[in-house]
Design a protein around this motif. Sequence first.
Motif, PDB file in Angstrom:
ATOM      1  N   LEU A 122       0.856  -1.151   0.075  1.00  0.00           N
ATOM      2  CA  LEU A 122       0.043  -0.051   0.017  1.00  0.00           C
ATOM      3  C   LEU A 122       0.839   1.210  -0.161  1.00  0.00           C
ATOM      4  N   ARG A 123       2.018   1.425   0.884  1.00  0.00           N
ATOM      5  CA  ARG A 123       2.906   2.502   0.625  1.00  0.00           C
ATOM      6  C   ARG A 123       3.409   2.504  -0.576  1.00  0.00           C
ATOM      7  N   ALA A 124       3.859   1.470  -1.334  1.00  0.00           N
ATOM      8  CA  ALA A 124       4.467   1.621  -2.592  1.00  0.00           C
ATOM      9  C   ALA A 124       3.799   2.023  -3.565  1.00  0.00           C
ATOM     10  N   ARG A 140      -7.927  -1.494  -0.480  1.00  0.00           N
ATOM     11  CA  ARG A 140      -7.406  -0.198   0.188  1.00  0.00           C
ATOM     12  C   ARG A 140      -6.201   0.823  -0.495  1.00  0.00           C
ATOM     13  N   ALA A 141      -5.854   0.265  -1.773  1.00  0.00           N
ATOM     14  CA  ALA A 141      -4.881   0.843  -2.466  1.00  0.00           C
ATOM     15  C   ALA A 141      -5.554   2.111  -3.217  1.00  0.00           C
ATOM     16  N   ASP A 142      -4.481   3.328  -3.398  1.00  0.00           N
ATOM     17  CA  ASP A 142      -4.842   4.333  -3.974  1.00  0.00           C
ATOM     18  C   ASP A 142      -4.718   4.279  -5.506  1.00  0.00           C
ATOM     19  N   ARG A 153     -14.855   5.739   5.373  1.00  0.00           N
ATOM     20  CA  ARG A 153     -13.504   5.228   5.790  1.00  0.00           C
ATOM     21  C   ARG A 153     -12.510   5.218   4.410  1.00  0.00           C
ATOM     22  N   PRO A 154     -11.295   4.754   4.808  1.00  0.00           N
ATOM     23  CA  PRO A 154     -10.357   4.786   3.570  1.00  0.00           C
ATOM     24  C   PRO A 154     -10.453   3.888   2.822  1.00  0.00           C
ATOM     25  N   GLY A 155     -10.282   3.676   1.697  1.00  0.00           N
ATOM     26  CA  GLY A 155     -10.303   2.473   0.743  1.00  0.00           C
ATOM     27  C   GLY A 155     -11.476   2.451  -0.063  1.00  0.00           C
ATOM     28  N   LEU A 156     -11.624   1.079  -0.742  1.00  0.00           N
ATOM     29  CA  LEU A 156     -12.600   1.181  -1.700  1.00  0.00           C
ATOM     30  C   LEU A 156     -13.732   0.356  -1.444  1.00  0.00           C
ATOM     31  N   GLN A 157     -14.920   0.338  -1.799  1.00  0.00           N
ATOM     32  CA  GLN A 157     -15.958  -0.519  -1.527  1.00  0.00           C
ATOM     33  C   GLN A 157     -16.184  -1.494  -2.620  1.00  0.00           C
ATOM     34  N   VAL A 183      -8.801  -3.958 -10.752  1.00  0.00           N
ATOM     35  CA  VAL A 183      -9.917  -3.070 -10.010  1.00  0.00           C
ATOM     36  C   VAL A 183      -9.281  -1.508 -10.199  1.00  0.00           C
ATOM     37  N   VAL A 184     -10.043  -0.697 -10.668  1.00  0.00           N
ATOM     38  CA  VAL A 184      -9.771   0.647 -10.979  1.00  0.00           C
ATOM     39  C   VAL A 184     -10.359   1.674  -9.972  1.00  0.00           C
ATOM     40  N   PRO A 185      -9.917   2.234  -9.462  1.00  0.00           N
ATOM     41  CA  PRO A 185     -10.563   3.388  -8.354  1.00  0.00           C
ATOM     42  C   PRO A 185     -11.339   4.294  -9.070  1.00  0.00           C
ATOM     43  N   ARG A 186     -12.336   4.752  -8.659  1.00  0.00           N
ATOM     44  CA  ARG A 186     -12.961   6.090  -9.674  1.00  0.00           C
ATOM     45  C   ARG A 186     -12.208   7.024  -9.097  1.00  0.00           C
TER      46      ARG A 186
END
Length: 275
Positions: A81-83, A115-117, A249-253, A271-274
């Motif tokens: 997650l940090r990387a 949880r990734a950005d 909360r942080p992260g993805l649903q 999986v692509v965050p919006r």
Amino acid sequence: MAATMPLVVGVDGSAPSLDAVDWAAREAVLHAVPLHLVHAAAPGQDASGPITTASERAEDGAAGLRLSTEVPRDDAVSALLRAGRKAFALVVGTRGRGGLTGLLLGSVGLAVAARADCPVVVVRGSREHRSGRFGRIVVGVEDGEESDTAVEYAFREAHVRRCELLAVHAWSAPPGALPEPPPGSWYALEAHRRPPAQVLDDALRGPAKRYPGTTVTRRVVEGPARQALLEAAAEADLLLVGAGERRGRPGLQLGVINHVLLHHAPCPVMVVPRT
């Protein structure tokens, strides 16, 4: 000139993680980005073996690869997650050491995906699904904005691969709806406000202009989305789906569809965050 964000892949020495390295190395060259290998290790643990094996595998499989490595003394999820905060994307295998072999995604991969950005790729499926044999990218399109970024990424992936993009939209009529609802009914007013074909047209219009020349096939399916996407992915090199932010909360649903695809898709899943 700003440094190019790397494609980050988690390494633990297991066969699935080496499959992920192979896939990620080719992807990094394809997108002209560096590949960064991360192997999380406990204090005092000898981490030279897995990272050396993964490095050699990456360099052998992708000529011209720009490669770097990192061995953080941390748990795998935190390290990845940090990387991923400054990554082109995060890549993981299905299951690593300590998990039962099989189709299901391991706890590290699932936690990273949730949880990734940045986009997360879980490298799944047979060798032919991981090698670009089919010449097709599949993206799931929802009725709303949650899949907008996924559609954009899907066009980019199809563009760099010079392959077909299959856009799939699944829909279901409300329970008890009539096959041909009478004029003025709720179903006629609401369910037909945006017909399924129009959902696809609206989602694809903008990206199609930004990636002209991309071959796009539209597929509208009446039925469960997870079944439609699994069937489409049977002859695909990559399946892309969107995910919205978790409220409060942080992260993805990650919904039911995301979970099914991450655990059972026959090809790699992104999986692509919006955004």
